[in-house]
Write a protein that holds these residues in place. Structure first.
Motif, PDB file in Angstrom:
ATOM      1  N   UNK A 319       0.810  -1.222   0.000  1.00  0.00           N
ATOM      2  CA  UNK A 319       0.000   0.000   0.000  1.00  0.00           C
ATOM      3  C   UNK A 319       0.841   1.270   0.000  1.00  0.00           C
ATOM      4  N   UNK A 320       2.155   1.129   0.272  1.00  0.00           N
ATOM      5  CA  UNK A 320       3.079   2.266   0.246  1.00  0.00           C
ATOM      6  C   UNK A 320       2.596   3.394   1.160  1.00  0.00           C
ATOM      7  N   UNK A 321       2.291   3.043   2.388  1.00  0.00           N
ATOM      8  CA  UNK A 321       1.822   4.022   3.348  1.00  0.00           C
ATOM      9  C   UNK A 321       2.289   3.626   4.744  1.00  0.00           C
ATOM     10  N   UNK A 322       2.273   4.581   5.639  1.00  0.00           N
ATOM     11  CA  UNK A 322       2.646   4.308   7.016  1.00  0.00           C
ATOM     12  C   UNK A 322       1.548   3.494   7.683  1.00  0.00           C
ATOM     13  N   UNK A 323       1.948   2.501   8.432  1.00  0.00           N
ATOM     14  CA  UNK A 323       0.960   1.639   9.078  1.00  0.00           C
ATOM     15  C   UNK A 323       0.182   2.412  10.134  1.00  0.00           C
ATOM     16  N   UNK A 324      -1.131   2.484   9.996  1.00  0.00           N
ATOM     17  CA  UNK A 324      -1.920   3.193  11.019  1.00  0.00           C
ATOM     18  C   UNK A 324      -2.086   2.342  12.271  1.00  0.00           C
ATOM     19  N   UNK A 325      -1.910   2.960  13.401  1.00  0.00           N
ATOM     20  CA  UNK A 325      -2.077   2.290  14.690  1.00  0.00           C
ATOM     21  C   UNK A 325      -3.010   3.139  15.534  1.00  0.00           C
ATOM     22  N   UNK A 326      -4.075   2.537  15.989  1.00  0.00           N
ATOM     23  CA  UNK A 326      -5.070   3.244  16.788  1.00  0.00           C
ATOM     24  C   UNK A 326      -4.924   2.799  18.241  1.00  0.00           C
ATOM     25  N   UNK A 327      -4.645   3.751  19.093  1.00  0.00           N
ATOM     26  CA  UNK A 327      -4.480   3.481  20.512  1.00  0.00           C
ATOM     27  C   UNK A 327      -5.270   4.506  21.311  1.00  0.00           C
ATOM     28  N   UNK A 328      -5.719   4.078  22.463  1.00  0.00           N
ATOM     29  CA  UNK A 328      -6.440   4.981  23.349  1.00  0.00           C
ATOM     30  C   UNK A 328      -5.438   5.674  24.265  1.00  0.00           C
ATOM     31  N   UNK A 329      -5.508   6.982  24.295  1.00  0.00           N
ATOM     32  CA  UNK A 329      -4.596   7.772  25.120  1.00  0.00           C
ATOM     33  C   UNK A 329      -5.217   7.908  26.509  1.00  0.00           C
ATOM     34  N   UNK A 330      -4.754   7.095  27.444  1.00  0.00           N
ATOM     35  CA  UNK A 330      -5.300   7.123  28.788  1.00  0.00           C
ATOM     36  C   UNK A 330      -4.781   8.361  29.525  1.00  0.00           C
ATOM     37  N   UNK A 331      -5.637   9.204  30.011  1.00  0.00           N
ATOM     38  CA  UNK A 331      -5.159  10.375  30.754  1.00  0.00           C
ATOM     39  C   UNK A 331      -4.589   9.959  32.106  1.00  0.00           C
ATOM     40  N   UNK A 332      -3.666  10.743  32.586  1.00  0.00           N
ATOM     41  CA  UNK A 332      -3.072  10.461  33.877  1.00  0.00           C
ATOM     42  C   UNK A 332      -4.121  10.627  34.979  1.00  0.00           C
ATOM     43  N   UNK A 333      -4.062   9.796  36.008  1.00  0.00           N
ATOM     44  CA  UNK A 333      -5.052   9.919  37.089  1.00  0.00           C
ATOM     45  C   UNK A 333      -4.914  11.263  37.803  1.00  0.00           C
ATOM     46  N   UNK A 334      -6.053  11.814  38.117  1.00  0.00           N
ATOM     47  CA  UNK A 334      -6.064  13.125  38.778  1.00  0.00           C
ATOM     48  C   UNK A 334      -5.706  12.961  40.258  1.00  0.00           C
ATOM     49  N   UNK A 335      -4.806  13.782  40.718  1.00  0.00           N
ATOM     50  CA  UNK A 335      -4.404  13.804  42.119  1.00  0.00           C
ATOM     51  C   UNK A 335      -4.624  15.207  42.665  1.00  0.00           C
ATOM     52  N   UNK A 336      -5.396  15.285  43.713  1.00  0.00           N
ATOM     53  CA  UNK A 336      -5.621  16.589  44.339  1.00  0.00           C
ATOM     54  C   UNK A 336      -4.344  17.050  45.040  1.00  0.00           C
ATOM     55  N   UNK A 337      -4.290  18.307  45.371  1.00  0.00           N
ATOM     56  CA  UNK A 337      -3.128  18.853  46.063  1.00  0.00           C
ATOM     57  C   UNK A 337      -2.924  18.129  47.384  1.00  0.00           C
ATOM     58  N   UNK A 338      -1.665  17.852  47.680  1.00  0.00           N
ATOM     59  CA  UNK A 338      -1.344  17.097  48.879  1.00  0.00           C
ATOM     60  C   UNK A 338      -1.651  17.920  50.136  1.00  0.00           C
ATOM     61  N   UNK A 339      -2.254  17.262  51.119  1.00  0.00           N
ATOM     62  CA  UNK A 339      -2.646  17.929  52.355  1.00  0.00           C
ATOM     63  C   UNK A 339      -1.658  17.572  53.471  1.00  0.00           C
ATOM     64  N   UNK A 340      -1.528  18.495  54.399  1.00  0.00           N
ATOM     65  CA  UNK A 340      -0.622  18.251  55.520  1.00  0.00           C
ATOM     66  C   UNK A 340      -1.212  17.230  56.485  1.00  0.00           C
ATOM     67  N   UNK A 341      -2.537  17.330  56.711  1.00  0.00           N
ATOM     68  CA  UNK A 341      -3.243  16.386  57.584  1.00  0.00           C
ATOM     69  C   UNK A 341      -4.406  15.780  56.794  1.00  0.00           C
ATOM     70  N   UNK A 342      -4.194  14.643  56.095  1.00  0.00           N
ATOM     71  CA  UNK A 342      -5.302  13.986  55.371  1.00  0.00           C
ATOM     72  C   UNK A 342      -6.206  13.253  56.355  1.00  0.00           C
ATOM     73  N   UNK A 343      -7.359  13.835  56.600  1.00  0.00           N
ATOM     74  CA  UNK A 343      -8.280  13.263  57.576  1.00  0.00           C
ATOM     75  C   UNK A 343      -9.028  12.077  56.973  1.00  0.00           C
ATOM     76  N   UNK A 344      -9.317  11.078  57.828  1.00  0.00           N
ATOM     77  CA  UNK A 344     -10.089   9.890  57.475  1.00  0.00           C
ATOM     78  C   UNK A 344      -9.462   9.109  56.313  1.00  0.00           C
ATOM     79  N   UNK A 345      -8.139   9.135  56.205  1.00  0.00           N
ATOM     80  CA  UNK A 345      -7.435   8.393  55.174  1.00  0.00           C
ATOM     81  C   UNK A 345      -6.195   7.752  55.788  1.00  0.00           C
TER      82      UNK A 345
END
Length: 415
Positions: A319-345
């Motif tokens: 076909x004289x073309x670049x091989x197409x590759x379809x992948x799902x781009x998983x977003x990085x997991x969201x992390x809230x700002x770190x707390x000094x005293x994480x309560x109930x964790x």
């Protein structure tokens, strides 16, 4: 107070029995408003009313051949004749009594495909969306048994069944297609005249730029009496080429019966443009609309194919073309700002969440190796983990040790 509650209950029972649409009652602390379940419309019913379709416009049309069934008396005569022949055979009776009677499964399969198998094929094709993607609201019941067989290495063959999987490496060369082209699809009997057929193989899932179009992989017309080798090849065979990451694609073979010898020269694709995908753009519905007075669909076969490693060279070299590759781009997991005293964790799990995963994996691996003997292997697990007390450690570490003994929690991610 008790008398008041009794009167209220009796009143609510009366309201419920009268199907009051403005019912407002309290039941186990919950408030019920409006019509009760069973009287009120469900979400499915409401969507059907809002998206109502005209049955005349959405009715499906059968564009295939009708089947003239023999009379009931003829069917009974054939069955009785078959039963008499079986019962009068002494050899068959002896084999059956001694449990040595063998049934030819190939004969059973051919008999099934010639009778009820084609009706089942129509149902299976509906399930796979074959008719919707090729003919829109039209469909047909296959009347001619279409056999498609790919030749592989040695004596092995890849038979095309009703949606089975055949890899691209197994479908490199054109398949062997056979069918009985001398039988009239309407009467089911052989005819003395010449019949001409058209075979089209297309893929409705492969087009890169237009999802409503197909790629035609094979086009043979004016096939005399079912002899495919004597047909006029308009489009050379092109093997399936499903890209990596898109899953399965359907390769569909449709057999049309012609009213006579026809001129399909405008669909001719030169051999020099064999690998030109743009010129292979095809729409079965448009093709049938143009030729519906001259052709009628009579046979069907299809299989599924997904990516394999042989397609990398095919894309680059053929076909004289670049091989197409379809992948799902998983977003990085969201992390809230770190707390000094994480309560109930749990603070150890909370801190691991903000650490480098490689560092956490290394820590778990070192902990596992520290308790693994180089020759005797890991320590044997406790028979009764909860029976051994854990003392002198803080509560968070006690929980961690208990989970480690029981083999639950995050430790399963690093075994």
């Amino acid at each position: 107070m008790a008398l008041t509650n009794l009167l209220v209950r009796n009143y609510l029972k009366t309201v419920i029995c009268n199907n009051n649409p403005l019912l407002i009652t309290a039941r186990l602390g919950h408030t019920i408003r409006g019509k009760r379940p069973g009287v009120a419309r469900s979400l499915e019913q409401r969507l059907q009313e809002e998206n109502a379709k005209d049955p005349e416009l959405t009715a499906r049309v059968n564009i295939g051949f009708p089947r003239l069934k023999p009379s009931r008396s003829e069917q009974l005569k054939e069955r009785l004749a078959h039963l008499k022949a079986q019962r009068s055979s002494e050899e068959v009776e002896k084999l059956a009594r001694s449990n040595k009677l063998l049934i030819d499964l190939d004969e059973v399969q051919s008999e099934y495909r010639a009778t009820n198998g084609q009706y089942d094929l129509r149902v299976i094709a509906d399930h796979y969306g074959i008719f919707d993607d090729l003919f829109g609201l039209a469909y047909f019941v296959p009347r001619v048994v279409l056999n498609v067989k790919y030749h592989m290495d040695g004596d092995t063959h890849g038979l095309v069944y009703n949606g089975n999987v055949i890899k691209p490496a197994e479908a490199v060369s054109a398949p062997e297609v056979t069918f009985d082209g001398t039988i009239d699809p309407i009467t089911g009997k052989k005819s003395e005249g010449d019949f001409f057929w058209t075979l089209v193989a297309s893929n409705p899932d492969a087009h890169f730029s237009d999802s409503s179009s197909e790629y035609v992989h094979w086009f043979i017309s004016n096939i005399p009496n079912g002899d495919v080798k004597k047909g006029e090849v308009l489009v050379d065979y092109l093997p399936p080429f499903p890209p990596k990451g898109v899953g399965y694609q359907r390769m569909i073979f449709v057999l049309y019966k012609q009213n006579g010898k026809l001129d399909f020269s405008k669909y001719k694709l030169p051999t020099s443009d064999k690998y030109n995908l743009e010129k292979r753009t095809f729409k079965t519905l448009d093709f049938y609309r143009e030729q519906q007075d001259n052709i009628t669909p009579a046979g069907l076969a299809f299989f599924q194919s997904d990516w394999d490693s042989s397609l990398t060279k095919f894309y680059h070299n053929a076909l004289n073309m670049k091989e197409p590759i379809f992948e799902y781009d998983f977003p990085k997991p969201y992390l809230a700002d770190q707390k000094f005293f994480p309560l109930k964790q749990a603070f150890n799990l909370y801190l691991d969440r903000h650490r480098d995963p490689k560092e956490v994996n290394k820590e778990y691996l070192e902990r596992k190796l520290a308790k693994t003997h180089p020759f005797e292997g890991p320590e044997k697990p406790l028979r009764f983990p909860n029976a051994h007390p854990i003392r002198g450690v803080p509560s968070w570490l006690k929980t961690e040790i208990r989970k480690r003994r029981l083999g639950i929690g995050r430790i399963n991610d690093y075994k």
